[in-house]
Design a protein around this motif. Structure first.
Motif, PDB file in Angstrom:
ATOM      1  N   HIS A 111      51.720  21.160 -16.704  1.00 21.99           N
ATOM      2  CA  HIS A 111      52.074  19.965 -17.497  1.00 21.99           C
ATOM      3  C   HIS A 111      50.947  19.589 -18.463  1.00 21.99           C
ATOM      4  O   HIS A 111      51.194  19.378 -19.665  1.00 21.99           O
ATOM      5  CB  HIS A 111      52.432  18.826 -16.546  1.00 21.99           C
ATOM      6  CG  HIS A 111      52.901  17.556 -17.214  1.00 21.99           C
ATOM      7  ND1 HIS A 111      52.245  16.955 -18.270  1.00 21.99           N
ATOM      8  CD2 HIS A 111      53.961  16.767 -16.980  1.00 21.99           C
ATOM      9  CE1 HIS A 111      52.875  15.854 -18.641  1.00 21.99           C
ATOM     10  NE2 HIS A 111      53.933  15.729 -17.874  1.00 21.99           N
ATOM     11  N   ALA A 163      53.389   5.836 -19.529  1.00 21.13           N
ATOM     12  CA  ALA A 163      53.970   7.162 -19.270  1.00 21.13           C
ATOM     13  C   ALA A 163      55.091   7.094 -18.235  1.00 21.13           C
ATOM     14  O   ALA A 163      55.022   6.321 -17.266  1.00 21.13           O
ATOM     15  CB  ALA A 163      52.878   8.115 -18.782  1.00 21.13           C
ATOM     16  N   VAL A 164      56.114   7.895 -18.472  1.00 20.41           N
ATOM     17  CA  VAL A 164      57.161   8.107 -17.469  1.00 20.41           C
ATOM     18  C   VAL A 164      56.759   9.333 -16.638  1.00 20.41           C
ATOM     19  O   VAL A 164      55.938  10.129 -17.101  1.00 20.41           O
ATOM     20  CB  VAL A 164      58.527   8.354 -18.160  1.00 20.41           C
ATOM     21  CG1 VAL A 164      58.999   7.116 -18.863  1.00 20.41           C
ATOM     22  CG2 VAL A 164      58.515   9.564 -19.088  1.00 20.41           C
ATOM     23  N   PRO A 165      57.307   9.514 -15.457  1.00 18.68           N
ATOM     24  CA  PRO A 165      58.275   8.663 -14.786  1.00 18.68           C
ATOM     25  C   PRO A 165      57.609   7.510 -14.038  1.00 18.68           C
ATOM     26  O   PRO A 165      56.497   7.652 -13.545  1.00 18.68           O
ATOM     27  CB  PRO A 165      58.918   9.623 -13.771  1.00 18.68           C
ATOM     28  CG  PRO A 165      57.823  10.594 -13.423  1.00 18.68           C
ATOM     29  CD  PRO A 165      57.027  10.762 -14.680  1.00 18.68           C
ATOM     30  N   ALA A 182      61.827  14.403 -20.626  1.00 19.01           N
ATOM     31  CA  ALA A 182      60.408  14.336 -20.227  1.00 19.01           C
ATOM     32  C   ALA A 182      60.264  14.735 -18.751  1.00 19.01           C
ATOM     33  O   ALA A 182      61.249  15.093 -18.095  1.00 19.01           O
ATOM     34  CB  ALA A 182      59.882  12.920 -20.472  1.00 19.01           C
ATOM     35  N   CYS A 183      59.038  14.650 -18.234  1.00 13.71           N
ATOM     36  CA  CYS A 183      58.818  15.081 -16.844  1.00 13.71           C
ATOM     37  C   CYS A 183      59.618  14.239 -15.850  1.00 13.71           C
ATOM     38  O   CYS A 183      59.841  14.667 -14.709  1.00 13.71           O
ATOM     39  CB  CYS A 183      57.332  15.103 -16.503  1.00 13.71           C
ATOM     40  SG  CYS A 183      56.437  13.615 -16.941  1.00 13.71           S
ATOM     41  N   ARG A 227      53.935   5.413  -9.833  1.00 14.74           N
ATOM     42  CA  ARG A 227      53.717   5.898 -11.198  1.00 14.74           C
ATOM     43  C   ARG A 227      53.417   7.385 -11.366  1.00 14.74           C
ATOM     44  O   ARG A 227      53.318   7.837 -12.471  1.00 14.74           O
ATOM     45  CB  ARG A 227      52.598   5.089 -11.859  1.00 14.74           C
ATOM     46  CG  ARG A 227      52.986   3.643 -12.052  1.00 14.74           C
ATOM     47  CD  ARG A 227      51.961   2.857 -12.824  1.00 14.74           C
ATOM     48  NE  ARG A 227      52.451   1.502 -13.031  1.00 14.74           N
ATOM     49  CZ  ARG A 227      52.269   0.502 -12.180  1.00 14.74           C
ATOM     50  NH1 ARG A 227      51.588   0.697 -11.068  1.00 14.74           N
ATOM     51  NH2 ARG A 227      52.765  -0.692 -12.434  1.00 14.74           N
ATOM     52  N   GLU A 228      53.244   8.132 -10.360  1.00 18.96           N
ATOM     53  CA  GLU A 228      52.958   9.559 -10.544  1.00 18.96           C
ATOM     54  C   GLU A 228      54.155  10.386 -10.080  1.00 18.96           C
ATOM     55  O   GLU A 228      54.632  10.231  -8.943  1.00 18.96           O
ATOM     56  CB  GLU A 228      51.703   9.973  -9.757  1.00 18.96           C
ATOM     57  CG  GLU A 228      50.398   9.459 -10.359  1.00 18.96           C
ATOM     58  CD  GLU A 228      50.006  10.168 -11.667  1.00 18.96           C
ATOM     59  OE1 GLU A 228      50.386  11.335 -11.865  1.00 18.96           O
ATOM     60  OE2 GLU A 228      49.334   9.525 -12.500  1.00 18.96           O
ATOM     61  N   GLY A 229      54.596  11.313 -10.948  1.00 15.88           N
ATOM     62  CA  GLY A 229      55.795  12.091 -10.646  1.00 15.88           C
ATOM     63  C   GLY A 229      55.692  12.890  -9.348  1.00 15.88           C
ATOM     64  O   GLY A 229      56.666  12.973  -8.583  1.00 15.88           O
ATOM     65  N   TRP A 250      60.095  22.268 -23.014  1.00 21.33           N
ATOM     66  CA  TRP A 250      59.345  21.567 -24.071  1.00 21.33           C
ATOM     67  C   TRP A 250      58.859  22.518 -25.167  1.00 21.33           C
ATOM     68  O   TRP A 250      58.417  22.055 -26.228  1.00 21.33           O
ATOM     69  CB  TRP A 250      58.130  20.837 -23.475  1.00 21.33           C
ATOM     70  CG  TRP A 250      58.489  19.758 -22.499  1.00 21.33           C
ATOM     71  CD1 TRP A 250      59.708  19.139 -22.363  1.00 21.33           C
ATOM     72  CD2 TRP A 250      57.621  19.171 -21.516  1.00 21.33           C
ATOM     73  NE1 TRP A 250      59.649  18.210 -21.353  1.00 21.33           N
ATOM     74  CE2 TRP A 250      58.383  18.209 -20.812  1.00 21.33           C
ATOM     75  CE3 TRP A 250      56.295  19.355 -21.169  1.00 21.33           C
ATOM     76  CZ2 TRP A 250      57.846  17.440 -19.781  1.00 21.33           C
ATOM     77  CZ3 TRP A 250      55.760  18.587 -20.140  1.00 21.33           C
ATOM     78  CH2 TRP A 250      56.528  17.642 -19.461  1.00 21.33           C
ATOM     79  N   ASN A 259      52.462  20.363 -11.841  1.00 25.44           N
ATOM     80  CA  ASN A 259      52.185  18.977 -12.232  1.00 25.44           C
ATOM     81  C   ASN A 259      50.782  18.790 -12.819  1.00 25.44           C
ATOM     82  O   ASN A 259      50.581  18.015 -13.753  1.00 25.44           O
ATOM     83  CB  ASN A 259      52.389  18.068 -11.012  1.00 25.44           C
ATOM     84  CG  ASN A 259      52.184  16.613 -11.340  1.00 25.44           C
ATOM     85  OD1 ASN A 259      51.163  16.037 -10.977  1.00 25.44           O
ATOM     86  ND2 ASN A 259      53.116  16.009 -12.050  1.00 25.44           N
TER      87      ASN A 259
HETATM   88  N1  LIG Z   1      50.414  12.474 -14.302  1.00 27.01           N
HETATM   89  C1  LIG Z   1      51.609  11.879 -14.804  1.00 27.01           C
HETATM   90  C2  LIG Z   1      51.838  12.347 -16.240  1.00 27.01           C
HETATM   91  C3  LIG Z   1      52.982  11.608 -16.874  1.00 27.01           C
HETATM   92  C4  LIG Z   1      53.163  11.986 -18.333  1.00 27.01           C
HETATM   93  O1  LIG Z   1      52.297  12.571 -18.994  1.00 27.01           O
HETATM   94  N2  LIG Z   1      54.350  11.625 -18.850  1.00 27.01           N
HETATM   95  C5  LIG Z   1      54.661  11.883 -20.247  1.00 27.01           C
HETATM   96  C6  LIG Z   1      56.065  12.426 -20.411  1.00 27.01           C
HETATM   97  S1  LIG Z   1      56.282  13.993 -19.693  1.00 27.01           S
HETATM   98  C7  LIG Z   1      54.635  10.592 -21.015  1.00 27.01           C
HETATM   99  O2  LIG Z   1      55.322   9.645 -20.685  1.00 27.01           O
HETATM  100  N3  LIG Z   1      53.814  10.549 -22.067  1.00 27.01           N
HETATM  101  C8  LIG Z   1      53.799   9.435 -22.953  1.00 27.01           C
HETATM  102  C9  LIG Z   1      52.442   8.879 -23.068  1.00 27.01           C
HETATM  103  O3  LIG Z   1      51.571   9.277 -22.278  1.00 27.01           O
HETATM  104  O4  LIG Z   1      52.294   8.041 -23.934  1.00 27.01           O
HETATM  105  C10 LIG Z   1      52.803  12.264 -13.925  1.00 27.01           C
HETATM  106  O5  LIG Z   1      52.867  13.423 -13.496  1.00 27.01           O
HETATM  107  O6  LIG Z   1      53.641  11.408 -13.638  1.00 27.01           O
END
Ligand SMILES: N[C@@H](CCC(=O)N[C@@H](CS)C(=O)NCC(=O)O)C(=O)O
Length: 205
Positions: free
Chosen positions: A98, A45-47, A10-11, A57-59, A163, A94
Motif C-alpha cells: 500500500h 484517510a479512509v477506512p 480506496a483501501c 482508523r486502521e484498515g 490502482w 497493508n
Molecule cells: N494506514 C492506513 C492508510 C490509509 C490510507 O492511506 N487511506 C487512503 C486511501 S487508500 C486515503 O484515504 N488517503 C487520503 C489521504 O491520506 O488524504 C490504513 O491502512 O488504514
C-alpha cells in the motif's frame, strides 16, 4: 451496527468486502459527500469503521477485528504457523505494498512539473513492480498467497492492484498475480462491494 467511511475503490474496499461477507447490518458513508471528514478522523484517510461509539482508523485492525468477531474463514486457525504466515502477507500488503502506491498518489498531488512527476512515478512504479514480482513468485506455488484458500491478504492485494490505472506508468503484474486477481475480483462479496462503490475492476485483464 457498523458504519464504514469509505472512498470508492480506496483501501476501504477491502473492509467493505469483509462487512458484506460478515452478513451484518452496516451503513456506508462516502467521505467525499461529507463537508468536513476531519471531524471523523484528523488523518483524513479512509477506512474508518464505527463500531458502536468507537471509531477504528486502521484498515488492518478493522479487518482483523471483523474476521475474529464474525468468525470469517479468511485466515488460518489462530495460533498456528499458517496464521503467522498469513499475517505476514496481510501486513506485507497493508504496510509495504500500500505505501508503494501511496508514494505514487503523493507524487500525483505534490509534483506539478510534469517531467519530475513522471520520473518520481517511474521510480515508485519500479518499487511496486518488484513487490508484485515477489507476490507472483509465491502464486507460482499456491493458488492464493497463503495457500489454497482465499485470505484477507489476497483481498487487500487485489484492491491495491486496481490502482495501477491511475498512473501513466507501467506497473507489471505477472501472470500468476493476474490469475489470483481474476479469482478475487469474481468472489461474490468482493464483486458486490465493487458494484456498490461503482468501481470497475481492470487489474486482472
Ligand atoms: N494506514 C492506513 C492508510 C490509509 C490510507 O492511506 N487511506 C487512503 C486511501 S487508500 C486515503 O484515504 N488517503 C487520503 C489521504 O491520506 O488524504 C490504513 O491502512 O488504514
Amino acid at each position: 451496527m457498523y458504519t464504514l467511511y469509505y472512498s470508492p475503490g480506496a483501501c476501504s474496499l477491502a473492509i467493505h468486502t469483509l462487512l458484506i461477507e460478515s452478513d451484518q447490518p452496516f451503513d456506508v458513508v462516502n467521505k467525499n459527500d461529507l463537508e468536513d471528514f476531519s471531524t471523523i478522523t484528523p488523518l483524513g484517510a479512509v477506512p474508518v469503521l464505527k463500531i458502536g461509539n468507537e471509531l477504528i482508523r486502521e484498515g488492518a485492525a478493522q479487518a482483523l477485528y471483523l474476521i475474529e468477531k464474525h468468525d470469517l474463514d479468511l485466515l488460518p486457525k489462530a495460533g498456528s504457523p499458517d496464521r503467522a504466515k498469513a499475517l505476514e502477507w496481510l501486513l506485507f500488503g497493508n504496510a509495504t505494498m500500500h505505501p508503494a502506491y501511496s508514494k505514487m498518489f503523493f507524487s500525483l498531488r505534490a509534483i506539478s512539473d510534469e517531467a519530475s512527476r513522471h520520473e518520481a512515478l517511474q521510480v515508485a512504479a519500479g518499487v511496486a513492480g518488484k513487490l508484485w514480482a515477489l507476490v507472483d513468485k509465491q502464486l507460482a506455488k499456491t493458488r492464493f498467497v497463503t495457500g489454497d484458500k482465499l485470505s484477507v491478504a489476497d483481498i487487500m492485494l487485489a484492491v491495491y492492484a486496481n490502482w495501477g490505472g491511475y498512473f501513466d506508468v507501467d506497473i507489471p503484474l505477472g501472470a500468476n498475480v493476474r490469475r489470483m486477481l481474476a479469482e478475487v475480483s469474481a468472489w461474490p462479496s468482493f464483486a458486490k462491494a465493487l458494484a456498490a462503490e461503482g468501481v470497475e475492476y481492470r487489474a486482472a485483464a
